[in-house]
Motif scaffolding. Structure first.
Motif, PDB file in Angstrom:
ATOM      1  N   ASP A  35       0.810  -1.217   0.000  1.00 27.42           N
ATOM      2  CA  ASP A  35       0.000   0.000   0.000  1.00 27.42           C
ATOM      3  C   ASP A  35       0.847   1.271   0.000  1.00 27.42           C
ATOM      4  O   ASP A  35       0.370   2.326  -0.404  1.00 27.42           O
TER       5      ASP A  35
ATOM      6  N   TYR B  24       3.156   1.826  -2.020  1.00 26.65           N
ATOM      7  CA  TYR B  24       3.393   2.123  -3.431  1.00 26.65           C
ATOM      8  C   TYR B  24       2.132   2.618  -4.142  1.00 26.65           C
ATOM      9  O   TYR B  24       2.152   2.874  -5.336  1.00 26.65           O
ATOM     10  N   ASP B  25       1.039   2.742  -3.418  1.00 28.42           N
ATOM     11  CA  ASP B  25      -0.207   3.177  -4.023  1.00 28.42           C
ATOM     12  C   ASP B  25      -0.173   4.645  -4.426  1.00 28.42           C
ATOM     13  O   ASP B  25      -0.892   5.072  -5.316  1.00 28.42           O
ATOM     14  N   ASP B  26       0.670   5.386  -3.798  1.00 28.82           N
ATOM     15  CA  ASP B  26       0.760   6.836  -3.980  1.00 28.82           C
ATOM     16  C   ASP B  26       1.955   7.144  -4.882  1.00 28.82           C
ATOM     17  O   ASP B  26       3.078   6.712  -4.604  1.00 28.82           O
ATOM     18  N   SER B  27       1.742   7.913  -5.951  1.00 32.21           N
ATOM     19  CA  SER B  27       2.833   8.204  -6.896  1.00 32.21           C
ATOM     20  C   SER B  27       3.967   8.986  -6.221  1.00 32.21           C
ATOM     21  O   SER B  27       5.139   8.812  -6.575  1.00 32.21           O
ATOM     22  N   ILE B  28       3.653   9.817  -5.243  1.00 32.94           N
ATOM     23  CA  ILE B  28       4.699  10.567  -4.532  1.00 32.94           C
ATOM     24  C   ILE B  28       5.578   9.617  -3.728  1.00 32.94           C
ATOM     25  O   ILE B  28       6.807   9.739  -3.721  1.00 32.94           O
ATOM     26  N   LYS B  29       4.959   8.651  -3.057  1.00 34.49           N
ATOM     27  CA  LYS B  29       5.738   7.654  -2.304  1.00 34.49           C
ATOM     28  C   LYS B  29       6.580   6.800  -3.252  1.00 34.49           C
ATOM     29  O   LYS B  29       7.732   6.491  -2.964  1.00 34.49           O
ATOM     30  N   ARG B  30       5.999   6.399  -4.399  1.00 36.47           N
ATOM     31  CA  ARG B  30       6.771   5.605  -5.360  1.00 36.47           C
ATOM     32  C   ARG B  30       8.001   6.375  -5.810  1.00 36.47           C
ATOM     33  O   ARG B  30       9.095   5.822  -5.916  1.00 36.47           O
TER      34      ARG B  30
ATOM     35  N   TYR C 183      -6.417  -4.001  -2.042  1.00 35.44           N
ATOM     36  CA  TYR C 183      -5.051  -4.352  -2.417  1.00 35.44           C
ATOM     37  C   TYR C 183      -4.979  -5.853  -2.661  1.00 35.44           C
ATOM     38  O   TYR C 183      -5.703  -6.621  -2.037  1.00 35.44           O
TER      39      TYR C 183
ATOM     40  N   GLY D   6      -2.636   2.379  -9.140  1.00 33.06           N
ATOM     41  CA  GLY D   6      -1.693   2.417  -8.014  1.00 33.06           C
ATOM     42  C   GLY D   6      -1.322   0.989  -7.666  1.00 33.06           C
ATOM     43  O   GLY D   6      -0.801   0.251  -8.497  1.00 33.06           O
TER      44      GLY D   6
END
Length: 199
Positions: free
Chosen positions: A27, A29-35, A61, A188
């Motif tokens: 989860d 990696y669900d957010d493009s900023i976190k990726r 997920y 995501g």
């Protein structure tokens, strides 16, 4: 390694140079900023990106719980390919041997989802080798998909270069095609369980 948790735990003494493998739950990696944050850390530290599932996160997920849709077991590998994640950590594949009777008692501990840690069932009661679960077979299909995606990518890029495209343009063309297909299935790190979208 969960970057935020490491920063919180170590405070001012946090040093990304001491970590070369990052393995948060899927989860994150669900957010493009976190990726992008994980990708930046990897590039700066010559490390590896992994993700994992355990008794969390749960639907929407992908997971390996008994009540989860089998397509979730398969699309994990599509996500891994899409985001350039080198590894997948699953905490336990044959923990059912520790349950009193995994055919009846489907949870290892109270609060755990059904089937967590069960990729195989003991064949002892049937004088047999262990039985793979359907979720393991679906996960194996996902591995085959990922292998084919890498083969497709290599062939596509090689052919595009033979036709005069630069490597950069060939990669952009491939990922445009792949993302058009994958975005019907993946959002995501959640997945679309509408089987018509998978056809």
């Amino acid at each position: 390694t969960n970057i935020d948790a490491m920063k919180d735990y170590y405070g001012d003494s946090w040093n990304a140079n001491n970590v070369n493998a990052y393995c948060p739950t899927i989860d994150f990696y669900d957010d493009s900023i976190k990726r992008e944050e994980y990708s930046d850390f990897i590039n700066q530290n010559n490390g590896e990106q992994w993700f994992y599932t355990c008794n969390q996160p749960q639907f929407p997920y992908p997971s390996h719980f008994t009540e989860s849709r089998l397509v979730g077991n398969r699309v994990l590998r599509w996500m891994q390919f899409k985001y350039g994640i080198e590894g997948y950590l699953f905490w336990g594949v044959n923990y059912c041997g520790y349950a009193r009777n995994p055919y009846i008692e489907t949870k290892l501990w109270d609060g755990n989802p059904n089937g967590d840690g069960y990729f195989f069932y003991s064949g002892k009661a049937y004088d047999s080798l262990p039985f793979p679960t359907l979720k393991l077979l679906a996960f194996s299909d996902g591995q085959d998909d990922m292998d084919m995606l890498y083969l497709f990518k290599d062939t596509y890029i090689k052919t595009a270069i033979e036709y005069g495209y630069t490597l950069k343009i060939a990669e952009e063309m491939f990922y445009s095609l792949f993302n058009e297909m994958a975005d019907r299935i993946i959002d995501g790190t959640t997945y679309n369980f509408d089987y018509n979208a998978l056809a």
